[in-house]
Design a protein around this motif. Sequence first.
Motif, PDB file in Angstrom:
ATOM      1  N   VAL A  89       0.808  -1.206   0.000  1.00 19.54           N
ATOM      2  CA  VAL A  89       0.000   0.000   0.000  1.00 19.54           C
ATOM      3  C   VAL A  89       0.847   1.264   0.000  1.00 19.54           C
ATOM      4  CG1 VAL A  89      -1.975  -1.125   1.088  1.00 19.54           C
ATOM      5  CG2 VAL A  89      -0.212  -0.060   2.523  1.00 19.54           C
ATOM      6  N   ASP A  90       2.078   1.178   0.520  1.00 14.10           N
ATOM      7  CA  ASP A  90       2.900   2.372   0.659  1.00 14.10           C
ATOM      8  C   ASP A  90       4.177   2.343  -0.166  1.00 14.10           C
ATOM      9  OD1 ASP A  90       4.013   0.315   2.089  1.00 14.10           O
ATOM     10  OD2 ASP A  90       4.394   1.470   3.907  1.00 14.10           O
ATOM     11  N   ALA A  91       4.436   1.238  -0.845  1.00 16.42           N
ATOM     12  CA  ALA A  91       5.689   1.123  -1.592  1.00 16.42           C
ATOM     13  C   ALA A  91       5.656  -0.104  -2.488  1.00 16.42           C
ATOM     14  CB  ALA A  91       6.880   1.039  -0.637  1.00 16.42           C
ATOM     15  N   VAL A  92       6.568  -0.119  -3.448  1.00 15.65           N
ATOM     16  CA  VAL A  92       6.812  -1.314  -4.261  1.00 15.65           C
ATOM     17  C   VAL A  92       8.273  -1.682  -4.072  1.00 15.65           C
ATOM     18  CG1 VAL A  92       6.839  -2.316  -6.565  1.00 15.65           C
ATOM     19  CG2 VAL A  92       5.067  -0.657  -5.956  1.00 15.65           C
ATOM     20  N   GLU A  93       8.507  -2.908  -3.629  1.00  9.08           N
ATOM     21  CA  GLU A  93       9.872  -3.383  -3.448  1.00  9.08           C
ATOM     22  C   GLU A  93      10.226  -4.296  -4.610  1.00  9.08           C
ATOM     23  OE1 GLU A  93      12.842  -4.388   0.183  1.00  9.08           O
ATOM     24  OE2 GLU A  93      10.703  -4.752   0.468  1.00  9.08           O
ATOM     25  N   ILE A  94      11.365  -4.048  -5.223  1.00  5.82           N
ATOM     26  CA  ILE A  94      11.798  -4.791  -6.404  1.00  5.82           C
ATOM     27  C   ILE A  94      13.240  -5.234  -6.189  1.00  5.82           C
ATOM     28  CG2 ILE A  94      12.046  -4.763  -8.914  1.00  5.82           C
ATOM     29  CD1 ILE A  94      10.175  -2.417  -9.048  1.00  5.82           C
ATOM     30  N   ALA A  95      13.530  -6.476  -6.557  1.00  8.84           N
ATOM     31  CA  ALA A  95      14.894  -6.985  -6.449  1.00  8.84           C
ATOM     32  C   ALA A  95      15.192  -7.903  -7.627  1.00  8.84           C
ATOM     33  CB  ALA A  95      15.092  -7.742  -5.134  1.00  8.84           C
ATOM     34  N   ALA A  96      16.454  -7.982  -7.973  1.00 11.56           N
ATOM     35  CA  ALA A  96      16.926  -8.990  -8.914  1.00 11.56           C
ATOM     36  C   ALA A  96      17.621 -10.068  -8.096  1.00 11.56           C
ATOM     37  CB  ALA A  96      17.892  -8.385  -9.930  1.00 11.56           C
ATOM     38  N   ILE A  97      17.115 -11.305  -8.188  1.00 10.07           N
ATOM     39  CA  ILE A  97      17.601 -12.389  -7.350  1.00 10.07           C
ATOM     40  C   ILE A  97      18.115 -13.514  -8.248  1.00 10.07           C
ATOM     41  CG2 ILE A  97      16.965 -14.128  -5.631  1.00 10.07           C
ATOM     42  CD1 ILE A  97      14.982 -12.144  -4.494  1.00 10.07           C
ATOM     43  N   LEU A 114      -2.074   4.992  -3.517  1.00 12.49           N
ATOM     44  CA  LEU A 114      -2.145   3.638  -4.050  1.00 12.49           C
ATOM     45  C   LEU A 114      -1.819   3.636  -5.535  1.00 12.49           C
ATOM     46  CD1 LEU A 114      -5.388   2.231  -2.380  1.00 12.49           C
ATOM     47  CD2 LEU A 114      -3.024   1.670  -1.814  1.00 12.49           C
ATOM     48  N   LEU A 115      -1.043   2.648  -5.954  1.00 13.82           N
ATOM     49  CA  LEU A 115      -0.725   2.472  -7.364  1.00 13.82           C
ATOM     50  C   LEU A 115      -1.669   1.439  -7.966  1.00 13.82           C
ATOM     51  CD1 LEU A 115       3.182   2.313  -7.267  1.00 13.82           C
ATOM     52  CD2 LEU A 115       1.739   4.302  -7.714  1.00 13.82           C
ATOM     53  N   SER A 116      -2.105   1.677  -9.183  1.00 15.47           N
ATOM     54  CA  SER A 116      -2.926   0.690  -9.881  1.00 15.47           C
ATOM     55  C   SER A 116      -2.042  -0.444 -10.372  1.00 15.47           C
ATOM     56  CB  SER A 116      -3.631   1.346 -11.074  1.00 15.47           C
ATOM     57  OG  SER A 116      -2.677   1.699 -12.068  1.00 15.47           O
ATOM     58  N   ALA A 117      -2.670  -1.534 -10.788  1.00 18.67           N
ATOM     59  CA  ALA A 117      -1.905  -2.646 -11.356  1.00 18.67           C
ATOM     60  C   ALA A 117      -1.133  -2.185 -12.584  1.00 18.67           C
ATOM     61  CB  ALA A 117      -2.847  -3.795 -11.704  1.00 18.67           C
ATOM     62  N   GLU A 118      -1.747  -1.331 -13.397  1.00 17.20           N
ATOM     63  CA  GLU A 118      -1.064  -0.797 -14.578  1.00 17.20           C
ATOM     64  C   GLU A 118       0.157   0.026 -14.177  1.00 17.20           C
ATOM     65  OE1 GLU A 118      -4.255  -0.524 -13.905  1.00 17.20           O
ATOM     66  OE2 GLU A 118      -5.454  -1.207 -15.616  1.00 17.20           O
ATOM     67  N   ASP A 119       0.010   0.830 -13.118  1.00 16.63           N
ATOM     68  CA  ASP A 119       1.142   1.625 -12.631  1.00 16.63           C
ATOM     69  C   ASP A 119       2.302   0.720 -12.217  1.00 16.63           C
ATOM     70  OD1 ASP A 119      -0.289   3.995 -12.943  1.00 16.63           O
ATOM     71  OD2 ASP A 119      -1.024   3.980 -10.880  1.00 16.63           O
ATOM     72  N   ASN A 161      -8.697 -10.267  -6.146  1.00 20.14           N
ATOM     73  CA  ASN A 161      -9.089  -9.248  -5.175  1.00 20.14           C
ATOM     74  C   ASN A 161      -7.914  -8.928  -4.257  1.00 20.14           C
ATOM     75  OD1 ASN A 161     -10.545  -7.474  -3.617  1.00 20.14           O
ATOM     76  ND2 ASN A 161     -11.566  -9.053  -2.411  1.00 20.14           N
ATOM     77  N   ALA A 162      -7.385  -7.731  -4.411  1.00 23.67           N
ATOM     78  CA  ALA A 162      -6.367  -7.216  -3.486  1.00 23.67           C
ATOM     79  C   ALA A 162      -6.959  -5.955  -2.866  1.00 23.67           C
ATOM     80  CB  ALA A 162      -5.070  -6.914  -4.216  1.00 23.67           C
ATOM     81  N   ASN A 213       1.581 -14.097   8.125  1.00 24.87           N
ATOM     82  CA  ASN A 213       2.364 -12.881   7.943  1.00 24.87           C
ATOM     83  C   ASN A 213       1.491 -11.668   8.207  1.00 24.87           C
ATOM     84  OD1 ASN A 213       4.886 -11.541   6.923  1.00 24.87           O
ATOM     85  ND2 ASN A 213       3.399 -10.644   5.523  1.00 24.87           N
ATOM     86  N   GLY A 214       2.012 -10.716   8.977  1.00 26.50           N
ATOM     87  CA  GLY A 214       1.299  -9.479   9.240  1.00 26.50           C
ATOM     88  C   GLY A 214       2.015  -8.306   8.612  1.00 26.50           C
ATOM     89  N   GLY A 215       1.322  -7.593   7.739  1.00 29.99           N
ATOM     90  CA  GLY A 215       1.929  -6.462   7.064  1.00 29.99           C
ATOM     91  C   GLY A 215       0.970  -5.300   6.962  1.00 29.99           C
ATOM     92  N   PRO A 216       1.345  -4.264   6.210  1.00 28.49           N
ATOM     93  CA  PRO A 216       0.469  -3.093   6.051  1.00 28.49           C
ATOM     94  C   PRO A 216      -0.888  -3.431   5.457  1.00 28.49           C
ATOM     95  CG  PRO A 216       2.692  -2.594   5.291  1.00 28.49           C
ATOM     96  CD  PRO A 216       2.644  -4.060   5.551  1.00 28.49           C
ATOM     97  N   SER A 217      -0.967  -4.520   4.673  1.00 30.98           N
ATOM     98  CA  SER A 217      -2.233  -4.891   4.035  1.00 30.98           C
ATOM     99  C   SER A 217      -3.033  -5.901   4.850  1.00 30.98           C
ATOM    100  CB  SER A 217      -1.969  -5.457   2.633  1.00 30.98           C
ATOM    101  OG  SER A 217      -1.490  -4.452   1.782  1.00 30.98           O
TER     102      SER A 217
END
Length: 376
Positions: A89-97, A114-119, A161-162, A213-217
């Motif tokens: 909800v507050d960020a997108v985390e991206i990594a190359a693994i 909030l970012l849309s799926a397209e965003d 549904n997210a 797991n407990g997170g912002p969502s």
Amino acid sequence: MTDASADGVRARNLARVLRLVHLGGARSRAQLTAATGLNRSTIADLVAQLVSDGWVVERDPDPVGRVGRPSPVVEASPKTVVIAVNPEVDAVEIAAIGLARNVVVRERIESASLLSAEDVAHLIAEVVDRWRQGPLEHSRLVAVGVAVPGLVRAADGLVRNAPHLGWTDSPLSTMIAASTGLPVAVGNDASLGALAEHLFGAAQGANDVVYLNGGPSGIGGGIVVHGAPVGGVGGYAGEFGQNRVGAGSSAVLEDEVSRARLLDVLGLAVADDPTLAQALAAASDDDPVREECARQRGLLAQAIADAVNILNPSVVVLGGFLAQLEELDPEGFADAVAGCAMAENAEGLRILPASLAADRLLLGAAEHAFTSVGVI
């Protein structure tokens, strides 16, 4: 044996060898021979093809002072990578693994709205393009894996549904594939966190696992039974956070056991997990904080006991702020769970904090990507 069946056997043996070095780390050819039951010449041939195809690398072993020709060591290639993504909800985390589970590069891109799926799809493409000109210039990108806090249809990766992201029936997989040109695997974040903790983390070696797991969502979960992840008919299993709290109540678990409630009682607007943990420890003598933590711990203990009664796991793994609630008093929390569960089901039960920390969801997304595109 027909040519087709021989090719099938060879493909399975290649995958078997690759999975051994991916999950277990570097192995000598001799160890691979022992683990697979194949002969030395077959292992040498399989390794040679995996090296040629870029899936593994081979090196001389470390010196051990033994007489005789040492067996070469085989490792998963660190330059074969997937892009792992966790939108929140507050960020997108991206990594190359890498296939060797090495994090080559990582970014957290915060968002005030909030970012849309397209965003998110466009953002991933922009980051991948930039990384291809920089830290991934000499890497081979094979797929994208995404851990979404919501219901994801297993058949095609459609985000059904997210709610916290505001996404409904979003074809995220198709969008990312179109924007990046890479194969894409999308899954529920908690289910992928469970997979990562089962393979590499706190539940490694355990065959029956419940993960929350407990997170912002909110609160999500994952289940492993007899060593295999359980997704259910649509892929939606493990939504512990949506269970009702109390008879006749309209509230669900994630409404009452809530990161937002903890932040509110602490007087914090935002906080990452380490900051939240520090704040809880510093406010341990504050009555409102102590009372809110005790209330949430009691509800969480009952929810875990319900899962223990149904699934009889050997390990329960807690991630995010749920782990922080448990770690306030691990022995007391274990006693509370045991007191709510059937005695027989709680025998030998271990309740453990997730050990992969902030990497768990990204590692799970990476594993999902490697598996879904047939790499391992």
